[in-house]
Design a protein around this motif. Structure first.
Motif: not given
Length: 136
Positions: A11, A16, A53, A57
């Motif tokens: 993640s 991200r 998120r 991870n």
């Protein structure tokens, strides 16, 4: 073959972190423009989801070494000695995805996450290098 053959998808990626920056900027903009509380709540919720998120991870993939195979699927982690693997089934689906199933001596079958990233030839070569029986 190198000593370790690995595929990991996690993640914590640049995309991200970019999403986190965009979420924080939009939350700040919504707050400074004085938009209704519902909009502010939604913006803060979006920041929270992105932060969760990144903090969580979750990792998806596997690592194959000369002695063992490690499988990562979210919070699930499993280390399997190569001596426990009876055979490996590798095939291509109708959708052209590669699938890899580990047939363990205990009778269990374990799907290898991340195998779709590689072609059947590459996986066959990596497992054959370790002397494991391969079913195609």
């Amino acid at each position: 073959m190198s000593d370790t053959f690995e595929y990991r998808d996690q993640s914590r990626t640049p995309a991200r972190y970019f999403a986190l920056g965009a979420a924080m900027a939009s939350a700040y903009l919504i707050h400074s423009l004085g938009l209704p509380p519902l909009h502010q709540l939604l913006a803060v919720a979006f920041v929270g989801v992105v932060l969760w998120r990144i903090a969580d991870n979750s990792i998806h993939g596997f690592r194959l070494s000369r002695s063992a195979l490690e499988v990562f699927e979210g919070r699930y982690r499993r280390r399997i000695a190569l001596a426990e693997v009876a055979s490996v089934t590798i095939f291509q689906t109708v959708d052209d995805d590669t699938r890899c199933i580990l047939n363990l001596r205990s009778g269990d079958r374990l799907s290898l996450p991340g195998a779709e990233r590689f072609g059947t030839r590459r996986l066959v070569a990596e497992f054959a290098e370790l002397g494991l029986p391969i079913l195609i």
